[in-house]
Design a protein around this motif. Structure first.
Motif, PDB file in Angstrom:
ATOM      1  N   ILE A  53       0.648  -1.047  -0.242  1.00  0.00           N
ATOM      2  CA  ILE A  53       0.067  -0.034   0.534  1.00  0.00           C
ATOM      3  C   ILE A  53       0.819   0.616   0.083  1.00  0.00           C
ATOM      4  O   ILE A  53       0.858   2.496  -0.796  1.00  0.00           O
ATOM      5  CB  ILE A  53      -0.993  -0.202   1.531  1.00  0.00           C
ATOM      6  N   GLY A  54       1.756   1.440   0.898  1.00  0.00           N
ATOM      7  CA  GLY A  54       2.931   2.673   0.562  1.00  0.00           C
ATOM      8  C   GLY A  54       2.755   2.613  -0.648  1.00  0.00           C
ATOM      9  O   GLY A  54       3.090   4.567  -0.814  1.00  0.00           O
ATOM     10  N   VAL A  69       0.650   3.817  -2.522  1.00  0.00           N
ATOM     11  CA  VAL A  69       0.398   5.195  -1.966  1.00  0.00           C
ATOM     12  C   VAL A  69       1.314   6.784  -3.224  1.00  0.00           C
ATOM     13  O   VAL A  69       0.805   7.955  -3.564  1.00  0.00           O
ATOM     14  CB  VAL A  69       0.178   6.033  -0.775  1.00  0.00           C
ATOM     15  N   GLU A  70       2.672   6.407  -2.979  1.00  0.00           N
ATOM     16  CA  GLU A  70       3.421   7.182  -3.550  1.00  0.00           C
ATOM     17  C   GLU A  70       3.138   7.462  -5.245  1.00  0.00           C
ATOM     18  O   GLU A  70       4.167   8.557  -5.235  1.00  0.00           O
ATOM     19  CB  GLU A  70       5.255   6.076  -3.347  1.00  0.00           C
ATOM     20  N   ILE A  71       2.872   5.969  -6.092  1.00  0.00           N
ATOM     21  CA  ILE A  71       2.541   6.711  -7.570  1.00  0.00           C
ATOM     22  C   ILE A  71       1.659   7.258  -8.047  1.00  0.00           C
ATOM     23  O   ILE A  71       1.214   7.264  -8.729  1.00  0.00           O
ATOM     24  CB  ILE A  71       3.313   4.663  -7.775  1.00  0.00           C
ATOM     25  N   ASN A  73      -0.826  -3.535   7.437  1.00  0.00           N
ATOM     26  CA  ASN A  73       1.058  -2.597   7.047  1.00  0.00           C
ATOM     27  C   ASN A  73       1.094  -2.554   8.255  1.00  0.00           C
ATOM     28  O   ASN A  73       2.190  -1.577   8.012  1.00  0.00           O
ATOM     29  CB  ASN A  73       0.226  -0.878   6.599  1.00  0.00           C
ATOM     30  N   HIS A  82       1.827   0.648   9.902  1.00  0.00           N
ATOM     31  CA  HIS A  82       1.701   1.686  10.035  1.00  0.00           C
ATOM     32  C   HIS A  82       1.837   2.656  11.437  1.00  0.00           C
ATOM     33  O   HIS A  82       0.415   2.472  11.659  1.00  0.00           O
ATOM     34  CB  HIS A  82       0.801   2.670   8.684  1.00  0.00           C
TER      35      HIS A  82
END
Lengths: 346, 326
Positions: free
Chosen positions: B215-216, B219-221, B258, B260
């Motif tokens: 997921i990280g 989110v960045e892309i 995740n 986080h």
């Protein structure tokens, strides 16, 4: 079988203050052979002077990128490969002195990343789990295997007779954990043990590892590239770069302050998880250098934003930089190092 | 519709063999020009199969494909021969997870990029080499003139992935398919490649479908995320919607897993069980056996697709229920 019957834990020797495992000046160079005569052409400096302690009952996380030597360190500590130099001391007994390799392996067990390659495809899982206990001459290996399979969430009536290929990745990793525990070890080394699993399965296995740690009084070395997972499971974290330890600290301390510039870069490379605040600048450029020919001086100086002339000449030593056992190997944190910015950067 | 770059309608993919695997079940998806979508899912969810179907890389003898895939209005399931060759690597190209396997070990990287350009653009070798050099510059490979002459094994993992990207973008595709391109890379290299892809996407204005299990990374892309489970899209929305307001219980579970900002020692809200084997076509919600909110109605039939906002959808009967206390 109750937990106490399942587990013939080795007696504690040195008391709670003595580290369970002490590693001092550990070194391993792998030769690269080539040519017709198979002469050694170069050496991979996989682990170069690594020292650390694992306290009784704690979980030590080891993080770093591929080639930093974290897996080699683990394999050396378990005695899977021979060290070139250094001491491995398990609860006061030095390997090769008052401790045999066989005794060390009774005390330390390992779980690997590849759950399938770790299991003999021709053995049923009950045979795999019972194997080590049988070799070590522990009582009732099969009963122990069934008890442990049940404990890791695999009903022996359904699973004991199956072969590794009949299980999912998560189930196979549970088998590997049961097999490690069958030796009743005091220390379990988990080398990227959850990395190959899907996120939803990874969380299940992490919960299981937490339960087992409490139930059997285990100590873990937890190797991972996933900082979120390391933060969740560990008490202390050790950061490696190109075969060396660059920083050691309790989890809370290192999340509050990353003292080594490499640690800082590693932490800022984590995805932000915030669509409104995405990462804009990569913290580092380029790939890590080749461990065959690591840079002179501080091995990170070629990628470090704070590198000075000194850094290319003199390798920094791990030194205390905080009250809570926070150590870092960086000239910036040594006021006497002669680095122009020493002591000026938090 | 002509403003859509990609339209997938009711795609179904089955693999035949000793057992039949229902890999993709009635998947519909659309992508506008220049949009970036992340297909998020775990292993076996069908995300890579979707990409391979898009590039017609699935073995025809063992695969049954139904439905419609249109790229820029062209029905790509009917392409064959020359037109298929032009489509692959021309209009649409792909970046794979393992650049060491995707690149040919016996040709220099310059020759490989140039070959693609010569094939698709019909230019001479020297012109194609110039394009290759320009591409290596754009993917920020240091000393690109020298690197043109390198073989893949002489490059590091991060450099090889940059070469893969240069190769994929050399013919200026309208759609780039990326199959876990950063999964095999180290953290500090992964973020460099993600930022590079984001920059090139803006520069070239192409559409991107980015397959990932992380997921990280999504989110960045990406601007949009489609979450896949058991060969279906269970939730789709903008990245912000998926992260801040996940509706499907599976998406919520993934976000929780995740880790986080999970405190140490806190018990993880793990999704129990494992994904289904897909040996039968799902007749009810595939996630119901693992779902804390599932009731008898979830097991009675396929869940309705709820659309709480334009281009936002959730395939769940309980999508509107209050989020359970966390």
């Amino acid at each position: 079988m109750s937990a106490t019957e399942l587990y013939d834990r080795l007696p504690d020797r040195g008391g709670p203050a003595q580290p369970l495992l002490t590693v001092r000046g550990l070194k391993k160079y792998f030769p690269i052979r080539g040519g017709i005569l198979g002469r050694t052409r170069a050496m991979v400096q996989a682990v170069d002077g690594v020292s650390f302690e694992v306290r009784k009952g704690e979980t030590l996380g080891i993080v770093g990128e591929s080639g930093c030597g974290k897996s080699t360190t683990a394999r050396l500590a378990v005695g899977l490969i021979d060290r070139d130099e250094g001491d491995i001391i398990f609860d006061g007994d030095a390997l090769g002195d008052t401790l045999s390799l066989r005794e060390l392996r009774r005390g330390i067990q390992m779980v690997f990343q590849d759950s399938y390659a770790s299991l003999n495809p021709r053995l049923t899982i009950e045979e795999s789990v019972a194997f080590g206990a049988r070799v070590q001459g522990l009582s009732d290996p099969m009963g122990r295997a069934h008890g442990l399979l049940a404990r890791v969430g695999l009903d022996p009536a359904r699973f004991a007779q199956r072969y590794p290929h009949e299980l999912s990745g998560g189930q196979r990793q549970r088998v590997n954990i049961a097999r490690a525990l069958a030796m009743s070890p005091r220390l379990v080394v988990l080398d990227e043990a959850v990395s190959a699993l899907d996120k939803s399965v990874e969380a299940q296995v992490l919960n299981l590892l937490s339960d087992l740690r409490a139930e059997f009084g285990l100590t873990y070395i937890f190797i991972s590239h996933d900082l979120n997972v390391v933060r969740y499971i560990s008490d202390r974290v050790l950061v490696m770069y190109l075969g060396e330890v660059v920083e050691v600290a309790p989890v809370a301390a290192i999340w509050a302050r990353q003292a080594h510039p490499y640690t800082r870069s590693l932490f800022s490379a984590m995805p932000s998880m915030d669509p409104d605040n995405r990462t804009e600048e990569p913290p580092l450029t380029g790939d890590p250098p080749n461990p065959i020919d690591p840079p002179e001086g501080c091995r990170f100086h070629t990628r470090c934003p704070f590198a000075a002339t000194l850094c290319g000449r003199k390798a920094p030593q791990l030194r205390k930089i905080g009250a809570d056992g926070h150590l870092a190997a960086c000239h910036l944190h040594d006021p006497t190092s002669g680095h122009p910015k020493a002591g000026k950067i938090a | 519709m002509t403003d859509k770059l990609l339209e997938i309608d009711h795609l179904t993919v089955r693999f035949k063999g000793a057992r039949t695997i229902h890999a993709i079940n009635d998947l519909s998806l659309s992508l506008g020009e220049g949009e970036t979508l992340a297909l998020l899912g775990e292993s076996g969810s069908g995300k890579s199969v979707t990409l391979k179907a898009l590039l017609r890389l699935l073995p025809p003898k063992r695969t049954e494909i139904e439905g419609d895939i249109r790229v820029g209005g062209t029905d790509i399931l009917r392409l064959s021969g020359r037109s298929l060759q032009r489509y692959r690597g021309g209009d649409v190209s792909m970046v794979f997870q393992e650049p060491a396997l995707a690149l040919d070990p016996v040709y220099t990287v310059g020759a490989q990029i140039a070959e693609t350009v010569m094939r698709h653009k019909g230019v001479s070798r020297s012109e194609a080499m110039e394009v290759a050099l320009d591409m290596l510059k754009r993917v920020k490979i240091p000393s690109p003139e020298r690197r043109l002459q390198n073989y893949p094994h002489e490059l590091s993992g991060g450099m090889r992935q940059r070469v893969m990207i240069a190769l994929a973008l050399a013919c200026r595709p309208r759609l780039l398919l990326a199959d876990e391109p950063t999964t095999a890379l180290d953290a500090t290299v992964q973020i460099q490649i993600l930022l590079l892809l984001r920059e090139l996407q803006k520069e070239f204005g192409m559409g991107v479908i980015f397959v990932t299990h992380d997921i990280g990374v999504a989110v960045e892309i990406s601007e949009r995320i489609a979450v896949m489970y058991a060969g279906q899209i269970v939730e789709e929305g903008t990245t912000r919607e998926i992260i801040k307001d996940p509706r499907h219980p599976y998406t919520r579970g993934l976000l929780a897993a995740n880790l986080h900002d999970v405190a140490r020692g806190e018990r993880l809200a793990a999704i129990p069980g494992a994904p289904p084997a897909l040996e039968t076509r799902p007749a009810s919600c595939s996630f119901a056996p693992r779902c804390a909110l599932a009731g008898p109605d979830c097991r009675a039939g396929l869940p309705p697709v709820v659309t709480p906002a334009p281009r936002r959808r959730v395939a769940c009967l309980r999508a509107d229920e209050a989020v359970p206390a966390e």
